[in-house]
Scaffold this active site. Structure first.
Site, PDB file in Angstrom:
ATOM      1  N   CYS A  94      41.834  33.624  34.219  1.00 55.59           N
ATOM      2  CA  CYS A  94      41.903  34.017  32.806  1.00 55.59           C
ATOM      3  C   CYS A  94      43.270  33.683  32.201  1.00 55.59           C
ATOM      4  CB  CYS A  94      41.552  35.494  32.657  1.00 55.59           C
ATOM      5  SG  CYS A  94      41.116  35.972  30.965  1.00 55.59           S
ATOM      6  N   HIS A 194      36.718  37.383  36.356  1.00 53.40           N
ATOM      7  CA  HIS A 194      37.320  38.605  36.866  1.00 53.40           C
ATOM      8  C   HIS A 194      36.333  39.290  37.807  1.00 53.40           C
ATOM      9  CE1 HIS A 194      40.782  38.658  34.154  1.00 53.40           C
ATOM     10  NE2 HIS A 194      39.994  38.431  33.126  1.00 53.40           N
TER      11      HIS A 194
END
Length: 241
Positions: A94, A194
């Site tokens: 990310c 994630h």
């Protein structure tokens, strides 16, 4: 055999259980009798990236990324570019993934220059792309199916000649429009996944570890592990999607 892993900026970049990727890689090596040392390099650390076989960078919000810019400009960005060029294996999630690119432009037009280690850029948007998602890794990244959780407002666009980590079948991925997810450039693996990414995707975890091991030792085969629990978690999320 041994792998030396650097956990870069663990004090700033660690959203949604990203630290679990370090735990996963370390255990999967140790279960095979492969030594593993993990060294955290936090904000302001004077230690260099020299000598590491694998570098992990977790996720962070826009604020955390801005906090890191002075540290990157003091020399860390140049170290990362040199390590990427030398073939060191990277896993970046990310915000850490976005930082490896050329720049991040906010939805209000403010531009933050990043590391420029890989040719891509990210543009922010008012709406976030959130939820569990599924993507298939490309053949060059092992070809496995991956489940993860994404939560990002940045839309990432890969530059000429840069390949994605995979292609999304459910969810948004890089930008919600072109079907790509993440990046694979040399030995860099970037993803919006994630959750954390690797524990419930053991095939991808092993592919990344084998990439690092083969750079250091040449051709090697990882002994199989009992991944029944990991795969049960993987398939449970897959069913929900």
């Amino acid at each position: 055999m041994e792998l030396k892993i650097c956990h870069l900026y663990p004090d700033v970049l660690n959203l949604y259980g990203d630290r679990g990727n370090i735990i996963c890689m370390k255990k999967r090596l140790e279960w095979r009798g492969i030594d593993c040392t993990v060294t955290p390099l936090g904000l302001g650390s004077a230690e260099t990236l020299a000598g590491f076989d694998l570098v992990f960078i977790g996720g962070g919000q826009d604020f955390e990324q801005e906090v890191l810019l002075p540290d990157l400009q003091r020399g860390r960005a140049a170290e990362v570019r040199a390590a990427v060029a030398d073939g060191v294996t990277f896993l970046a999630i990310c915000g850490g993934y976005q930082m490896l690119g050329n720049y991040y432009e906010t939805h209000t037009g403010e531009k933050c220059d990043f590391i420029c280690a890989v040719n891509f850029h990210t543009v922010g948007a008012p709406e976030r792309m959130i939820g569990n998602y599924f993507f298939n890794c490309t053949a060059d990244c092992g070809g496995s199916g991956v489940v993860a959780f994404e939560n990002h407002s940045g839309r990432t666009f890969l530059g000429h000649g840069v390949q994605p980590l995979g292609h999304v079948t459910r969810g948004f991925g890089n930008n919600g429009t072109d079907g790509t997810e993440g990046v694979r450039w040399q030995n860099v693996f970037g993803s919006y996944g994630h959750g954390s990414l690797l524990p419930k995707n053991p095939a991808l975890a092993d592919f990344i570890l084998q990439t690092a091991l083969e750079r250091k030792y040449g051709q090697c085969d990882l002994a199989p592990l009992d991944d029944s629990m990991e795969l049960a978690a993987h398939y449970e999320i897959s069913k929900r999607l």
